[in-house]
Design a protein around this motif. Structure first.
Motif, PDB file in Angstrom:
ATOM      1  N   UNK A 400      -9.665-113.737 -29.215  1.00 16.46           N
ATOM      2  CA  UNK A 400      -9.411-112.348 -29.618  1.00 16.46           C
ATOM      3  C   UNK A 400     -10.202-111.344 -28.780  1.00 16.46           C
ATOM      4  N   UNK A 401      -9.490-110.369 -28.238  1.00 18.73           N
ATOM      5  CA  UNK A 401     -10.132-109.289 -27.492  1.00 18.73           C
ATOM      6  C   UNK A 401     -10.325-109.548 -26.016  1.00 18.73           C
ATOM      7  N   UNK A 402     -10.287-110.806 -25.585  1.00 17.20           N
ATOM      8  CA  UNK A 402     -10.553-111.128 -24.183  1.00 17.20           C
ATOM      9  C   UNK A 402      -9.319-110.883 -23.330  1.00 17.20           C
ATOM     10  N   UNK A 403      -9.530-110.315 -22.128  1.00 17.57           N
ATOM     11  CA  UNK A 403      -8.422-110.074 -21.206  1.00 17.57           C
ATOM     12  C   UNK A 403      -8.272-111.230 -20.220  1.00 17.57           C
ATOM     13  N   UNK A 404      -9.127-112.215 -20.325  1.00 18.09           N
ATOM     14  CA  UNK A 404      -9.088-113.368 -19.437  1.00 18.09           C
ATOM     15  C   UNK A 404     -10.441-114.035 -19.420  1.00 18.09           C
ATOM     16  N   UNK A 405     -10.639-114.915 -18.471  1.00 19.32           N
ATOM     17  CA  UNK A 405     -11.922-115.600 -18.364  1.00 19.32           C
ATOM     18  C   UNK A 405     -12.157-116.056 -16.935  1.00 19.32           C
ATOM     19  N   UNK A 406     -13.419-116.306 -16.642  1.00 18.68           N
ATOM     20  CA  UNK A 406     -13.824-116.946 -15.394  1.00 18.68           C
ATOM     21  C   UNK A 406     -14.520-118.234 -15.787  1.00 18.68           C
ATOM     22  N   UNK A 407     -14.097-119.337 -15.222  1.00 15.17           N
ATOM     23  CA  UNK A 407     -14.674-120.625 -15.585  1.00 15.17           C
ATOM     24  C   UNK A 407     -16.166-120.669 -15.276  1.00 15.17           C
ATOM     25  N   UNK A 408     -16.941-121.086 -16.260  1.00 12.53           N
ATOM     26  CA  UNK A 408     -18.371-121.270 -16.018  1.00 12.53           C
ATOM     27  C   UNK A 408     -18.643-122.662 -15.460  1.00 12.53           C
ATOM     28  N   UNK A 409     -17.667-123.561 -15.566  1.00 12.21           N
ATOM     29  CA  UNK A 409     -17.833-124.919 -15.049  1.00 12.21           C
ATOM     30  C   UNK A 409     -17.318-125.046 -13.623  1.00 12.21           C
ATOM     31  N   UNK A 410     -16.182-124.375 -13.326  1.00 14.19           N
ATOM     32  CA  UNK A 410     -15.564-124.485 -12.009  1.00 14.19           C
ATOM     33  C   UNK A 410     -15.351-123.098 -11.399  1.00 14.19           C
ATOM     34  N   UNK A 411     -16.416-122.334 -11.187  1.00 16.16           N
ATOM     35  CA  UNK A 411     -16.268-120.946 -10.740  1.00 16.16           C
ATOM     36  C   UNK A 411     -15.660-120.806  -9.353  1.00 16.16           C
ATOM     37  N   UNK A 412     -15.826-121.839  -8.505  1.00 11.17           N
ATOM     38  CA  UNK A 412     -15.327-121.733  -7.141  1.00 11.17           C
ATOM     39  C   UNK A 412     -13.826-121.809  -7.022  1.00 11.17           C
ATOM     40  N   UNK A 413     -13.143-122.237  -8.084  1.00 13.01           N
ATOM     41  CA  UNK A 413     -11.690-122.370  -8.033  1.00 13.01           C
ATOM     42  C   UNK A 413     -11.029-121.005  -7.841  1.00 13.01           C
ATOM     43  N   UNK A 414     -11.568-119.994  -8.459  1.00 11.23           N
ATOM     44  CA  UNK A 414     -10.935-118.680  -8.463  1.00 11.23           C
ATOM     45  C   UNK A 414     -12.015-117.611  -8.291  1.00 11.23           C
ATOM     46  N   UNK A 415     -12.308-117.189  -7.051  1.00  8.87           N
ATOM     47  CA  UNK A 415     -13.455-116.321  -6.769  1.00  8.87           C
ATOM     48  C   UNK A 415     -13.246-114.856  -7.143  1.00  8.87           C
ATOM     49  N   UNK A 416     -13.550-114.531  -8.384  1.00 10.43           N
ATOM     50  CA  UNK A 416     -13.593-113.149  -8.855  1.00 10.43           C
ATOM     51  C   UNK A 416     -14.976-112.913  -9.444  1.00 10.43           C
ATOM     52  N   UNK A 417     -15.359-111.641  -9.591  1.00 17.13           N
ATOM     53  CA  UNK A 417     -16.714-111.360 -10.058  1.00 17.13           C
ATOM     54  C   UNK A 417     -16.799-109.946 -10.620  1.00 17.13           C
ATOM     55  N   UNK A 418     -17.907-109.667 -11.294  1.00 20.53           N
ATOM     56  CA  UNK A 418     -18.247-108.317 -11.731  1.00 20.53           C
ATOM     57  C   UNK A 418     -19.439-107.849 -10.900  1.00 20.53           C
ATOM     58  N   UNK A 419     -19.334-106.658 -10.311  1.00 23.52           N
ATOM     59  CA  UNK A 419     -20.449-106.114  -9.542  1.00 23.52           C
ATOM     60  C   UNK A 419     -20.925-104.813 -10.174  1.00 23.52           C
ATOM     61  N   UNK A 420     -22.202-104.510  -9.971  1.00 26.77           N
ATOM     62  CA  UNK A 420     -22.796-103.323 -10.576  1.00 26.77           C
ATOM     63  C   UNK A 420     -22.331-102.060  -9.867  1.00 26.77           C
ATOM     64  N   UNK A 421     -22.048-101.025 -10.679  1.00 26.47           N
ATOM     65  CA  UNK A 421     -21.696 -99.705 -10.150  1.00 26.47           C
ATOM     66  C   UNK A 421     -22.525 -98.653 -10.865  1.00 26.47           C
ATOM     67  N   UNK A 422     -22.740 -97.523 -10.211  1.00 23.76           N
ATOM     68  CA  UNK A 422     -23.492 -96.427 -10.803  1.00 23.76           C
ATOM     69  C   UNK A 422     -22.725 -95.861 -11.994  1.00 23.76           C
ATOM     70  N   UNK A 423     -23.401 -95.666 -13.106  1.00 27.70           N
ATOM     71  CA  UNK A 423     -22.742 -95.243 -14.345  1.00 27.70           C
ATOM     72  C   UNK A 423     -22.073 -93.886 -14.216  1.00 27.70           C
TER      73      UNK A 423
END
Length: 643
Positions: A400-423
């Motif tokens: 519920x509420x999640x728009x998707x996921x990034x695997x914590x076990x196999x992160x290299x399969x699909x290289x996406x990430x969150x990067x910091x931005x100025x608020x």
């Protein structure tokens, strides 16, 4: 660095193993634990393993399909021909009381291709397609792609300047128009970018043609050959397939390039990752000029052989009736649809359907569980992504509420990430080495996807406008020389890798299921208000999906004519882009580069108890802006006034 691909090998062991027991599980958990440098707890591995294992298996299946079509250099119409051979006599599309078989879709689209080939349409030519939803619309763009032409799927709500812009920006050579939209086209036919373009009208008949010089397309198609056009053999996997328009972060709609490879990934990727099969029947009441309805929804029939039921326009009263009528087992939505469905009076049809899953984007977390229980939906697969981007994710297990996921076990399969931005500025934050900073669980950041050139999943194909394309790419991300697609959205990830939408970074908001460009609306409102300074932004309305448009207009002399303003805007902006709220101010703050600032006033929203400036609300019944009083504000926030 981008996540190591060590886990991919571990995942392959899981996929190809024929004997799986507790010893193998223990070995894999240990391998994952070690490859992650001990950063994963056994509890996190235990919690995420079933999800990640299922996702990895489906992702490998998708990769096999994508590699096959790439290796054989197949285009979308070529793959559809394979699907037709496998589904002779089966229904491909349901529309109202019509049933179109796979064979009929193939033959009609062949007629489209052969007809336009005879009228000079060649590989690479852009063709504007302005029609409401119906099966012929699908056949039109499919047939044109058999020639290597590139249909531009124009939003049929657009009028005046935005409509002209969309035809011009894609360098269209001709226009295919539905009979129902002739008046909108006739209104701009004398414009420079449109005047000399031939117009072919579908569904009118020669006695109902309204635009001067228009050609009756139906009469021409009737005598066209139903055989496959020879030009189809020259259409490649990496060719441009269609243009789909996105508002982007500034300015008028941008024509995003959708290649055949991208269409395969979007549609086959969705169907494969959520577990659709050819025995499913998909309900798709979304606009076919959007990626969700026109590529992802329709693509389940074109690529996977799953029949699809389409509708001319979404209807909350008929949604479940349609699902029952066509025997649908899967259905699409956007967040607004879900709220509309919940607000309808309950009826027996709400739970008499056979829907086993729904998939879409924009479902608010606060109504997720209520929606599931009210309509007896076993699984909701929310997805996140943009028309043109490579940063796309799917919630495959209904969290519920999640728009998707990034695997914590196999992160290299699909290289996406969150990067910091100025608020405040939303600019990317970098470390002392000039590289981006990765967000930790719980930290909000901009979602990005690594760009890998010529890869069907990881490449970014951009827009028709190269300048606009460059603004969506960030370089030197986690290593010097690498690059990534900037989604323009702020997300948050939890400890299990689930991602949750938080906000948009760009000057864009979403309302009534449509992306609204503040830059475009600001230009229109300023012109309609006598070229006054204007800022436009989205504000949250309790109980409503997305953000409603609000415009702050400098009116220090008190001369703003609200009646004239509304009248002018209705001629230039679709209903969803018209500001729902107005605020007249004496001045607006500017940045050091002379840009109007909107952060502060956006945070104030439309609350008259906080704001001392004059506020107005667009009353849909009166078709006028009326003063926003405290009583009216309370009625809006309580859901008593429909927005």
């Amino acid at each position: 660095m981008w996540p190591s691909a060590v886990a991919v090998g571990v995942g392959s062991v899981l996929w190809y193993s024929t004997y799986f027991n507790s010893y193998l599980l223990a070995a894999i958990i240990a391998a994952v634990y070690v490859s992650a440098g001990g950063s994963l707890t056994l509890w996190r591995i235990y919690r995420t393993f079933p999800r990640d294992y299922k996702a990895l298996g489906r992702f490998i299946k998708l990769q096999i399909f994508l590699r096959r079509v790439k290796w054989k250099n197949l285009s979308v119409p070529k793959v559809f021909q394979e699907v037709v051979q496998q589904n002779k006599g089966r229904v491909a599309f349901y529309f109202e009381d019509q049933k179109w078989t796979f064979d009929e879709v193939e033959e009609y689209s062949n007629q489209v291709a052969n007809y336009f080939a005879g009228h000079g349409v060649q590989h690479g030519d852009s063709v504007a397609l302005l029609m409401e939803n119906r099966v012929e619309y699908i056949c039109m763009w499919l047939g044109l792609t058999k020639l290597g032409a590139v249909p531009a799927l124009v939003n049929f709500n657009l009028r005046q300047d935005p409509l002209v812009h969309c035809i011009k920006v894609a360098s269209c050579k001709l226009i295919v128009c539905g009979a129902e939209l002739q008046e909108a086209l006739c209104d701009v036919k004398d414009r420079e970018a449109v005047a000399d373009l031939p117009v072919y009208v579908s569904g009118a008949g020669k006695d109902s043609l309204k635009c001067q010089g228009a050609i009756d397309l139906d009469a021409g198609l009737a005598s066209a050959a139903t055989s496959s056009p020879p030009q189809i053999d020259n259409v490649n996997f990496g060719d441009n397939m269609v243009f789909i328009y996105t508002s982007g972060t500034t300015g008028l709609p941008k024509a995003a390039i959708i290649k055949h490879s991208r269409a395969f990934f979007a549609a086959a990727g969705m169907g494969t990752m959520i577990g659709l099969t050819p025995s499913d029947i998909v309900y798709d009441p979304l606009p076919l000029y959007h990626t969700s309805g026109g590529i992802i929804g329709v693509g389940q029939a074109l690529f996977l052989g799953s029949p699809v039921a389409i509708r001319r326009k979404f209807s909350a009263t008929q949604y479940w009736n349609d699902c029952i009528k066509y025997g649908c087992t899967a259905a699409q939505y956007i967040g607004e649809m879900c709220r509309y469905l919940l607000n309808m009076p309950r009826k027996p049809e709400d739970t008499k359907h056979q829907i086993r899953m729904m998939f879409g984007n924009g479902l608010r977390p606060n109504i997720w569980k209520e929606f599931e229980s009210t309509f007896n939906i076993p699984t909701i697969c929310e997805f996140y992504g943009s028309t043109e981007g490579n940063a796309n994710i799917i919630n495959i297990d209904g969290k519920p509420g999640a728009v998707g996921f990034v695997s914590v076990l196999f992160p290299g399969v699909y290289p996406v990430a969150l990067i910091k931005v100025d608020e405040e500025t939303k600019e990317v934050v970098r470390d002392e080495n000039g590289l981006c900073l990765r967000c930790k669980p719980g930290e909000a950041g901009e979602f990005i996807g690594k760009i890998v050139k010529n890869d069907p999943v990881r490449d970014f194909h951009g827009y028709a406008d190269e300048t606009a394309s460059s603004k969506k790419v960030v370089r030197d991300v986690f290593a010097k020389g690498d690059s990534a697609f900037l989604s323009g959205d702020i997300l948050v990830m939890d400890d299990e890798g689930y991602l949750f939408f938080k906000d948009r970074t760009g000057d864009t908001f979403r309302w009534k299921g449509e992306n609204v460009s503040t830059g475009e609306v600001e230009g229109v409102v300023s012109r309609c208000a006598g070229h006054k300074d204007v800022v436009v932004y989205g504000v949250e309305v309790p109980g409503a999906e997305g953000r409603a448009g609000m415009a702050a207009i400098i009116d220090d002399a008190g001369t703003l004519d609200l009646e004239q303003l509304y009248s002018s805007m209705t001629r230039s902006l679709p209903s969803y882009a018209r500001p729902l709220f107005l605020r007249t101010v004496k001045q607006l703050e500017m940045t050091g580069t002379f840009k109007l600032k909107k952060v502060t006033i956006q945070k104030e929203g439309f609350d008259p108890t906080i704001i001392k400036d004059r506020l107005y609300f667009l009353d849909a019944k009166l078709k006028a802006y009326v003063p926003l009083t405290t009583d009216l504000y309370q009625a809006i926030t309580a859901g008593k006034v429909r927005v």
